[in-house]
Write a protein that holds these residues in place. Structure first.
Motif, PDB file in Angstrom:
ATOM      1  N   VAL A 244       3.564   1.629  -2.878  1.00 14.19           N
ATOM      2  CA  VAL A 244       2.907   2.732  -2.180  1.00 14.19           C
ATOM      3  C   VAL A 244       2.515   3.831  -3.174  1.00 14.19           C
ATOM      4  CG1 VAL A 244       3.150   4.456  -0.357  1.00 14.19           C
ATOM      5  CG2 VAL A 244       4.231   2.213  -0.109  1.00 14.19           C
ATOM      6  N   SER A 245       1.295   4.324  -3.048  1.00 16.60           N
ATOM      7  CA  SER A 245       0.833   5.418  -3.913  1.00 16.60           C
ATOM      8  C   SER A 245       1.275   6.776  -3.386  1.00 16.60           C
ATOM      9  CB  SER A 245      -0.696   5.388  -4.026  1.00 16.60           C
ATOM     10  OG  SER A 245      -1.149   4.134  -4.481  1.00 16.60           O
ATOM     11  N   GLY A 246       1.366   6.899  -2.061  1.00 15.31           N
ATOM     12  CA  GLY A 246       1.771   8.167  -1.468  1.00 15.31           C
ATOM     13  C   GLY A 246       1.745   8.077   0.040  1.00 15.31           C
ATOM     14  N   ALA A 247       2.331   9.082   0.685  1.00 13.40           N
ATOM     15  CA  ALA A 247       2.440   9.098   2.147  1.00 13.40           C
ATOM     16  C   ALA A 247       1.809  10.360   2.718  1.00 13.40           C
ATOM     17  CB  ALA A 247       3.906   9.017   2.568  1.00 13.40           C
ATOM     18  N   VAL A 248       1.217  10.214   3.892  1.00  8.97           N
ATOM     19  CA  VAL A 248       0.676  11.330   4.660  1.00  8.97           C
ATOM     20  C   VAL A 248       1.519  11.478   5.918  1.00  8.97           C
ATOM     21  CG1 VAL A 248      -1.300  12.182   5.980  1.00  8.97           C
ATOM     22  CG2 VAL A 248      -1.666  11.009   3.790  1.00  8.97           C
ATOM     23  N   ILE A 249       2.025  12.677   6.161  1.00 15.66           N
ATOM     24  CA  ILE A 249       2.873  12.937   7.324  1.00 15.66           C
ATOM     25  C   ILE A 249       2.046  13.632   8.406  1.00 15.66           C
ATOM     26  CG2 ILE A 249       4.950  14.074   8.178  1.00 15.66           C
ATOM     27  CD1 ILE A 249       5.542  11.860   6.196  1.00 15.66           C
ATOM     28  N   VAL A 250       2.089  13.073   9.617  1.00 10.98           N
ATOM     29  CA  VAL A 250       1.330  13.633  10.741  1.00 10.98           C
ATOM     30  C   VAL A 250       2.298  14.272  11.722  1.00 10.98           C
ATOM     31  CG1 VAL A 250      -0.331  13.140  12.577  1.00 10.98           C
ATOM     32  CG2 VAL A 250      -0.393  11.810  10.449  1.00 10.98           C
TER      33      VAL A 250
ATOM     34  N   CYS B 252     -17.544   8.702  -9.710  1.00 11.70           N
ATOM     35  CA  CYS B 252     -16.200   8.524  -9.165  1.00 11.70           C
ATOM     36  C   CYS B 252     -15.633   7.204  -9.684  1.00 11.70           C
ATOM     37  CB  CYS B 252     -16.225   8.501  -7.639  1.00 11.70           C
ATOM     38  SG  CYS B 252     -16.855  10.022  -6.891  1.00 11.70           S
ATOM     39  N   ARG B 253     -14.439   7.256 -10.229  1.00  9.12           N
ATOM     40  CA  ARG B 253     -13.767   6.033 -10.674  1.00  9.12           C
ATOM     41  C   ARG B 253     -12.334   6.073 -10.159  1.00  9.12           C
ATOM     42  NH1 ARG B 253     -10.483   3.791 -14.468  1.00  9.12           N
ATOM     43  NH2 ARG B 253      -9.996   5.831 -15.359  1.00  9.12           N
ATOM     44  N   ILE B 254     -12.028   5.178  -9.239  1.00  9.61           N
ATOM     45  CA  ILE B 254     -10.716   5.178  -8.598  1.00  9.61           C
ATOM     46  C   ILE B 254      -9.808   4.187  -9.323  1.00  9.61           C
ATOM     47  CG2 ILE B 254      -9.476   4.808  -6.436  1.00  9.61           C
ATOM     48  CD1 ILE B 254     -12.206   5.371  -5.040  1.00  9.61           C
ATOM     49  N   ALA B 255      -8.754   4.706  -9.916  1.00 12.90           N
ATOM     50  CA  ALA B 255      -7.800   3.870 -10.638  1.00 12.90           C
ATOM     51  C   ALA B 255      -6.634   3.494  -9.726  1.00 12.90           C
ATOM     52  CB  ALA B 255      -7.290   4.606 -11.876  1.00 12.90           C
ATOM     53  N   ALA B 256      -5.865   2.510 -10.149  1.00 14.48           N
ATOM     54  CA  ALA B 256      -4.701   2.070  -9.381  1.00 14.48           C
ATOM     55  C   ALA B 256      -3.494   2.943  -9.711  1.00 14.48           C
ATOM     56  CB  ALA B 256      -4.391   0.610  -9.695  1.00 14.48           C
ATOM     57  N   HIS B 257      -2.762   3.348  -8.672  1.00 12.04           N
ATOM     58  CA  HIS B 257      -1.548   4.143  -8.850  1.00 12.04           C
ATOM     59  C   HIS B 257      -0.475   3.633  -7.899  1.00 12.04           C
ATOM     60  CE1 HIS B 257      -3.912   7.004 -11.164  1.00 12.04           C
ATOM     61  NE2 HIS B 257      -4.739   7.138 -10.142  1.00 12.04           N
ATOM     62  N   LYS B 258       0.755   3.652  -8.338  1.00  9.39           N
ATOM     63  CA  LYS B 258       1.865   3.314  -7.451  1.00  9.39           C
ATOM     64  C   LYS B 258       3.067   4.151  -7.852  1.00  9.39           C
ATOM     65  CE  LYS B 258       3.440  -0.667 -10.198  1.00  9.39           C
ATOM     66  NZ  LYS B 258       3.902  -2.068 -10.172  1.00  9.39           N
ATOM     67  N   ALA B 259       3.878   4.501  -6.868  1.00  9.28           N
ATOM     68  CA  ALA B 259       5.016   5.376  -7.123  1.00  9.28           C
ATOM     69  C   ALA B 259       6.214   4.617  -7.673  1.00  9.28           C
ATOM     70  CB  ALA B 259       5.400   6.104  -5.829  1.00  9.28           C
ATOM     71  N   GLN B 260       6.393   3.360  -7.241  1.00 11.03           N
ATOM     72  CA  GLN B 260       7.582   2.601  -7.622  1.00 11.03           C
ATOM     73  C   GLN B 260       7.239   1.623  -8.745  1.00 11.03           C
ATOM     74  OE1 GLN B 260       5.813   2.334  -4.636  1.00 11.03           O
ATOM     75  NE2 GLN B 260       7.236   1.818  -3.003  1.00 11.03           N
TER      76      GLN B 260
ATOM     77  N   ILE C 144       0.903  -7.882   4.916  1.00 10.11           N
ATOM     78  CA  ILE C 144       0.338  -7.230   3.737  1.00 10.11           C
ATOM     79  C   ILE C 144       0.024  -8.234   2.643  1.00 10.11           C
ATOM     80  CG2 ILE C 144       0.750  -5.530   1.916  1.00 10.11           C
ATOM     81  CD1 ILE C 144       2.492  -3.992   3.844  1.00 10.11           C
ATOM     82  N   THR C 145       0.987  -9.090   2.326  1.00 10.91           N
ATOM     83  CA  THR C 145       0.838  -9.976   1.170  1.00 10.91           C
ATOM     84  C   THR C 145       0.039 -11.234   1.471  1.00 10.91           C
ATOM     85  OG1 THR C 145       2.963 -11.051   1.654  1.00 10.91           O
ATOM     86  CG2 THR C 145       2.995  -9.153   0.171  1.00 10.91           C
ATOM     87  N   GLN C 146      -0.059 -11.628   2.739  1.00 13.61           N
ATOM     88  CA  GLN C 146      -0.797 -12.840   3.079  1.00 13.61           C
ATOM     89  C   GLN C 146      -2.148 -12.532   3.729  1.00 13.61           C
ATOM     90  OE1 GLN C 146       3.274 -15.330   4.087  1.00 13.61           O
ATOM     91  NE2 GLN C 146       1.347 -16.079   4.940  1.00 13.61           N
TER      92      GLN C 146
ATOM     93  N   PRO D 196       5.935  -4.878  -7.855  1.00 13.91           N
ATOM     94  CA  PRO D 196       4.685  -5.441  -8.373  1.00 13.91           C
ATOM     95  C   PRO D 196       3.483  -4.997  -7.551  1.00 13.91           C
ATOM     96  CG  PRO D 196       5.965  -7.130  -7.227  1.00 13.91           C
ATOM     97  CD  PRO D 196       6.851  -5.937  -7.356  1.00 13.91           C
ATOM     98  N   ALA D 197       2.333  -4.909  -8.217  1.00 19.64           N
ATOM     99  CA  ALA D 197       1.109  -4.482  -7.544  1.00 19.64           C
ATOM    100  C   ALA D 197       0.635  -5.539  -6.551  1.00 19.64           C
ATOM    101  CB  ALA D 197       0.022  -4.213  -8.582  1.00 19.64           C
ATOM    102  N   LEU D 198      -0.077  -5.086  -5.537  1.00 21.40           N
ATOM    103  CA  LEU D 198      -0.678  -6.005  -4.574  1.00 21.40           C
ATOM    104  C   LEU D 198      -1.976  -6.561  -5.142  1.00 21.40           C
ATOM    105  CD1 LEU D 198      -0.391  -4.226  -1.095  1.00 21.40           C
ATOM    106  CD2 LEU D 198       0.886  -6.217  -1.883  1.00 21.40           C
ATOM    107  N   ALA D 199      -2.228  -7.830  -4.877  1.00 18.15           N
ATOM    108  CA  ALA D 199      -3.468  -8.438  -5.335  1.00 18.15           C
ATOM    109  C   ALA D 199      -4.662  -7.771  -4.656  1.00 18.15           C
ATOM    110  CB  ALA D 199      -3.456  -9.936  -5.037  1.00 18.15           C
TER     111      ALA D 199
END
Length: 363
Positions: A233-239, A81-89, A201-203, A93-96
């Motif tokens: 954000v990579s994606g959203a889950v709706i509950v 398993c290799r999890i890569a970084a993905h973002k929709a927007q 999130i950022t701090q 900028p990416a989060l550290a």
């Protein structure tokens, strides 16, 4: 006797569908190598999502199929398993130290969103991922309780700037509840709440996360727009629950994420059915099939359909959600399947063209 070559191996692999990707491993771009030496076959696959509880059985299934081929003396299938970084927007900028951000949202309160978010984070961790949980429900934070963190627990501060997230059940956790008094309500206007979310999130000094799960407040307000504009954000889950009122609000949530170009990874339906503990009678107290209709309407997955269960509530209230309190239960397995589907959808949403497999052969 048929010729044993790469084409034969690939044709065999194409007969099996990864239940999380809904594709065979070749079409999904998971094949990384085929090595044929006489009657010895070695295949390497790479999954783009966390699948620690699945990959062993998957490798065994494919290995048995290859060993049934003419000319094969022995076969070995390795699955990594290799999890890569993905973002929709792209413009955000990416989060550290965070590869993927998953927003868990609902159109209204009371549908089990926070419970779903907690079990999603814990299930991803059980699959071998490095996971963080951010409780962004500023007005009603509950993840501290669900993760069993004692009231009054405070995060350490690093370099007078960064909060060090607390850790519980192998997940890094951060919440506004860790910075305020549990008995004092947060009485803030929208801009203050949005600013607090960005700071949280950022701090926070997240430690090399594959996934950061964000438990969003219910609705479609300032916090959600801030998240879409400021956080990758990579994606959203709706509950949702099956009842018409919850589905109406859930549709608004789906539409909101679509308008800000954040992919909806799927729908989770809670309280789908109640099974009487005395007689075993099944009753759909909140309606039937609502989650499936919502998912079908928007062309997304129904990630899980979970029962109305006292155990889910008791375990969450006790600080050990179902995936850690009863990991071998049927409900826990539903959460694990949900987590793998979420990871798979993120990988597919950001998937580049598959790399050609490396083939070593003596023919």
């Amino acid at each position: 006797m048929s010729t044993l070559n790469r084409a034969t191996v690939e044709a065999t692999l194409r007969q099996f569908t990864d239940p999380h990707l809904d594709q065979d491993p070749v079409s999904a771009g998971c094949l990384r190598g085929v090595d044929i030496q006489g009657g010895q076959v070695r295949v390497r696959l790479e999954l783009g999502y966390a699948a620690g509880l699945f990959k062993g059985g998957w490798a065994q299934t494919l290995q048995m199929a290859l060993e049934n081929l003419d000319g094969v003396e022995s076969a070995r299938v390795e699955v990594d398993c290799r999890i890569a970084a993905h973002k929709a927007q792209d413009q955000v900028p990416a989060l550290a130290n965070v590869k993927n951000v998953i927003a868990v949202a609902s159109g209204k309160g009371g549908v089990g969103k926070s419970t779903t978010a907690a079990n999603l984070a814990l299930a991803l961790a059980r699959e071998g991922a490095r996971v963080g949980m951010l409780d962004a429900d500023i007005y009603g934070p509950s993840q501290g309780i669900m993760f069993g963190l004692a009231e009054g627990t405070r995060p350490k501060v690093r370099d007078e700037k960064f909060f060090v997230p607390l850790e519980a059940h192998g997940v890094q956790v951060m919440s506004m509840a860790f910075l305020t008094d549990d008995d004092t309500p947060v009485v803030w206007r929208g801009p203050m709440v949005s600013g607090a979310l960005i700071q949280l999130i950022t701090q926070t000094a997240w430690d090399d996360l594959d996934y950061l799960v964000i438990d969003m407040p219910p609705g479609t307000g300032d916090i959600h727009l801030t998240l879409a504009q400021k956080i990758p954000v990579s994606g959203a889950v709706i509950v949702t629950t099956p009842q018409d009122l919850a589905l109406l609000d859930a549709r608004k949530g789906v539409e909101m994420f679509r308008k800000v170009n954040i992919p909806v990874l799927g729908v989770v339906e809670n309280m789908s059915v109640h099974i009487c503990s005395q007689c075993g009678h099944a009753e759909h107290l909140f309606g039937e099939g609502g989650g499936e209709k919502l998912a079908s309407r928007y062309g997304v997955d129904l990630l899980a359909s979970l029962p109305l269960s006292m155990a889910i509530r008791e375990q969450s209230d006790g600080g050990k959600p179902t995936t850690v309190a009863d990991p071998d239960s049927q409900i826990a397995m539903l959460y694990q399947y949900m987590a793998r589907r979420v990871g798979a959808r993120i990988a597919q949403a950001g998937q580049a063209a598959p790399l050609p497999p490396i083939v070593v052969s003596d023919d």
